[in-house]
Design a protein around this motif. Sequence first.
Motif, mmCIF file in Angstrom:
data_model
loop_
_atom_site.group_PDB
_atom_site.id
_atom_site.type_symbol
_atom_site.label_atom_id
_atom_site.label_comp_id
_atom_site.label_asym_id
_atom_site.label_seq_id
_atom_site.Cartn_x
_atom_site.Cartn_y
_atom_site.Cartn_z
ATOM 1 N N ALA A 55 0.823 -1.213 0.000
ATOM 2 C CA ALA A 55 0.000 0.000 0.000
ATOM 3 C C ALA A 55 0.854 1.258 0.000
ATOM 4 O O ALA A 55 0.520 2.244 -0.669
ATOM 5 C CB ALA A 55 -0.935 -0.004 1.215
ATOM 6 N N ILE A 56 1.962 1.245 0.730
ATOM 7 C CA ILE A 56 2.838 2.423 0.785
ATOM 8 C C ILE A 56 3.290 2.819 -0.611
ATOM 9 O O ILE A 56 3.194 3.991 -1.016
ATOM 10 C CB ILE A 56 4.050 2.148 1.697
ATOM 11 N N PHE A 57 3.779 1.839 -1.378
ATOM 12 C CA PHE A 57 4.333 2.149 -2.692
ATOM 13 C C PHE A 57 3.241 2.424 -3.730
ATOM 14 O O PHE A 57 3.382 3.327 -4.562
ATOM 15 C CB PHE A 57 5.236 0.992 -3.152
ATOM 16 N N VAL A 58 2.152 1.667 -3.679
ATOM 17 C CA VAL A 58 1.076 1.866 -4.654
ATOM 18 C C VAL A 58 0.421 3.230 -4.464
ATOM 19 O O VAL A 58 0.183 3.967 -5.444
ATOM 20 C CB VAL A 58 0.031 0.736 -4.532
ATOM 21 N N ILE A 59 0.131 3.598 -3.221
ATOM 22 C CA ILE A 59 -0.509 4.893 -2.956
ATOM 23 C C ILE A 59 0.453 6.038 -3.243
ATOM 24 O O ILE A 59 0.041 7.106 -3.727
ATOM 25 C CB ILE A 59 -1.017 4.944 -1.501
ATOM 26 N N LEU A 60 1.748 5.832 -2.992
ATOM 27 C CA LEU A 60 2.743 6.856 -3.324
ATOM 28 C C LEU A 60 2.749 7.136 -4.824
ATOM 29 O O LEU A 60 2.744 8.302 -5.255
ATOM 30 C CB LEU A 60 4.129 6.410 -2.864
ATOM 31 N N ILE A 61 2.735 6.085 -5.636
ATOM 32 C CA ILE A 61 2.734 6.248 -7.092
ATOM 33 C C ILE A 61 1.453 6.933 -7.555
ATOM 34 O O ILE A 61 1.477 7.851 -8.382
ATOM 35 C CB ILE A 61 2.912 4.874 -7.782
ATOM 36 N N ALA A 62 0.307 6.496 -7.012
ATOM 37 C CA ALA A 62 -0.972 7.105 -7.392
ATOM 38 C C ALA A 62 -1.008 8.587 -7.027
ATOM 39 O O ALA A 62 -1.497 9.423 -7.803
ATOM 40 C CB ALA A 62 -2.127 6.366 -6.714
ATOM 41 N N SER A 63 -0.484 8.926 -5.852
ATOM 42 C CA SER A 63 -0.460 10.329 -5.417
ATOM 43 C C SER A 63 0.442 11.165 -6.317
ATOM 44 O O SER A 63 0.092 12.299 -6.681
ATOM 45 C CB SER A 63 0.027 10.412 -3.965
ATOM 46 N N MET A 64 1.597 10.603 -6.699
ATOM 47 C CA MET A 64 2.522 11.335 -7.570
ATOM 48 C C MET A 64 1.910 11.577 -8.939
ATOM 49 O O MET A 64 2.053 12.663 -9.514
ATOM 50 C CB MET A 64 3.827 10.558 -7.684
ATOM 51 N N ILE A 65 1.210 10.572 -9.468
ATOM 52 C CA ILE A 65 0.559 10.735 -10.769
ATOM 53 C C ILE A 65 -0.519 11.814 -10.686
ATOM 54 O O ILE A 65 -0.622 12.689 -11.556
ATOM 55 C CB ILE A 65 -0.047 9.401 -11.241
ATOM 56 N N GLY A 66 -1.331 11.759 -9.616
ATOM 57 C CA GLY A 66 -2.423 12.710 -9.476
ATOM 58 C C GLY A 66 -1.953 14.148 -9.353
ATOM 59 O O GLY A 66 -2.421 15.031 -10.080
ATOM 60 N N VAL A 67 -1.020 14.406 -8.452
ATOM 61 C CA VAL A 67 -0.575 15.782 -8.227
ATOM 62 C C VAL A 67 0.368 16.257 -9.338
ATOM 63 O O VAL A 67 0.465 17.462 -9.609
ATOM 64 C CB VAL A 67 0.110 15.913 -6.843
ATOM 65 N N GLY A 68 1.062 15.323 -9.985
ATOM 66 C CA GLY A 68 2.009 15.714 -11.022
ATOM 67 C C GLY A 68 1.379 15.977 -12.370
ATOM 68 O O GLY A 68 1.889 16.796 -13.151
ATOM 69 N N ALA A 69 0.263 15.312 -12.672
ATOM 70 C CA ALA A 69 -0.371 15.463 -13.989
ATOM 71 C C ALA A 69 -0.693 16.919 -14.333
ATOM 72 O O ALA A 69 -0.347 17.388 -15.426
ATOM 73 C CB ALA A 69 -1.623 14.590 -14.071
ATOM 74 N N PRO A 70 -1.347 17.691 -13.440
ATOM 75 C CA PRO A 70 -1.631 19.086 -13.796
ATOM 76 C C PRO A 70 -0.368 19.927 -13.963
ATOM 77 O O PRO A 70 -0.354 20.874 -14.768
ATOM 78 C CB PRO A 70 -2.458 19.594 -12.605
ATOM 79 N N LEU A 71 0.694 19.598 -13.227
ATOM 80 C CA LEU A 71 1.912 20.406 -13.293
ATOM 81 C C LEU A 71 2.611 20.275 -14.642
ATOM 82 O O LEU A 71 3.371 21.160 -15.038
ATOM 83 C CB LEU A 71 2.865 19.996 -12.159
ATOM 84 N N PHE A 72 2.353 19.175 -15.342
ATOM 85 C CA PHE A 72 2.954 18.981 -16.657
ATOM 86 C C PHE A 72 1.962 19.256 -17.782
ATOM 87 O O PHE A 72 2.271 19.013 -18.947
ATOM 88 C CB PHE A 72 3.487 17.548 -16.785
ATOM 89 N N SER A 73 0.794 19.758 -17.414
ATOM 90 C CA SER A 73 -0.239 19.968 -18.429
ATOM 91 C C SER A 73 0.090 21.127 -19.370
ATOM 92 O O SER A 73 -0.492 21.227 -20.448
ATOM 93 C CB SER A 73 -1.595 20.223 -17.759
ATOM 94 N N ARG A 74 0.992 22.005 -18.963
ATOM 95 C CA ARG A 74 1.374 23.114 -19.845
ATOM 96 C C ARG A 74 2.013 22.601 -21.137
ATOM 97 O O ARG A 74 2.034 23.298 -22.144
ATOM 98 C CB ARG A 74 2.340 24.063 -19.129
ATOM 99 N N ASN A 75 2.570 21.411 -21.069
ATOM 100 C CA ASN A 75 3.220 20.835 -22.246
ATOM 101 C C ASN A 75 2.234 20.133 -23.168
ATOM 102 O O ASN A 75 2.613 19.633 -24.223
ATOM 103 C CB ASN A 75 4.302 19.836 -21.812
#
Length: 347
Positions: A55-75
């Motif tokens: 759960a630690i690693f799966v939720i970490l990856i899901a959280s990174m994808i969620g918060v990171g997606a908008p930050l790269f949306s400018r591209n």
Amino acid sequence: MASNSALLMKTIFLVLIFVSFAISPATSTAPEECGSESANPCVNKAKALPLKVIAIFVILIASMIGVGAPLFSRNVSFLQPDGNIFTIIKCFASGIILGTGFMHVLPDSFEMLSSICLEENPWHKFPFSGFLAMLSGLITLAIDSMATSLYTSKNAVGIMPHGHGHGHGPANDVTLPIKDDDSSNAQLLRYRVIAMVLELGIIVHSVVIGLSLGATSDTCTIKGLIAALCFHQMFEGMGLGGCILQAEYTNMKKFVMAFFFAVTTPFGIALGIALSTVYQDNSPKALITVGLLNACSAGLLIYMALVDLLAAEFMGPKLQGSIKMQFKCLIAALLGCGGMSIIAKWA
């Protein structure tokens, strides 16, 4: 100014933690089964530990994808912050945050603070959850308002009196001429205050749910919780990531804010694992502490979702100029709330 607001909110939550720990022993005469191991046959610490590590690693990856997606949306051309698709996605994520407050955090607080493991007086005599959620929303409003007012006063270019100096009005009746770019600067501050306060509320909530998952040994519910929390963290991260993007922070600040969001739930799980030998989620001290934190977090999340995210978006010039876009964003927000309502069955 925004950093001072975030510091004040952190201080309030820290004070609440200390107060709840101080009053727990004095106000908790509990039945014998409270604070003891459950007789549930699904409770198996040996089998639960590998699931928690996953759960630690799966939720970490899901959280990174969620918060990171908008930050790269400018591209990505169709995901620009001023585009319609980004606005619809942001309303969906705001619905996720609203659903989190109403369907997850606040009900959990009511359940904990009305537990039979707590003394009848005062916990069953007064609705502490609703009271603290209301108070938290008002405090968030005050901080939000004062931060914006102080910034506006600080950036006024001068003071010019009304009238013509003939005594036709109070001496302190003044106007503050605004710089040409002050409107955009004020909006930028609003985005930054929203991003910081929202992150604070989400972090508190994320640590609490991580702690609960890490401390439990019920293998029958852990698997469902992992799937539900992955969905929850991913879309909640999208809402926060959109706010961080609009705040136009430096790349380092964006990374720091995204990092803290991504690691808080895994940190809570790891903390729960470490404390699983002494932490019992049905002990009076745990019920009071987590219940009070959940109530405060719920008030903050509900206020932020309704006022600073959804209301600001719907009452802004973009949606006010298009009934069609208002309808699309309303459907998106309802889908976000509905998704979190469904997940409430498992988490």
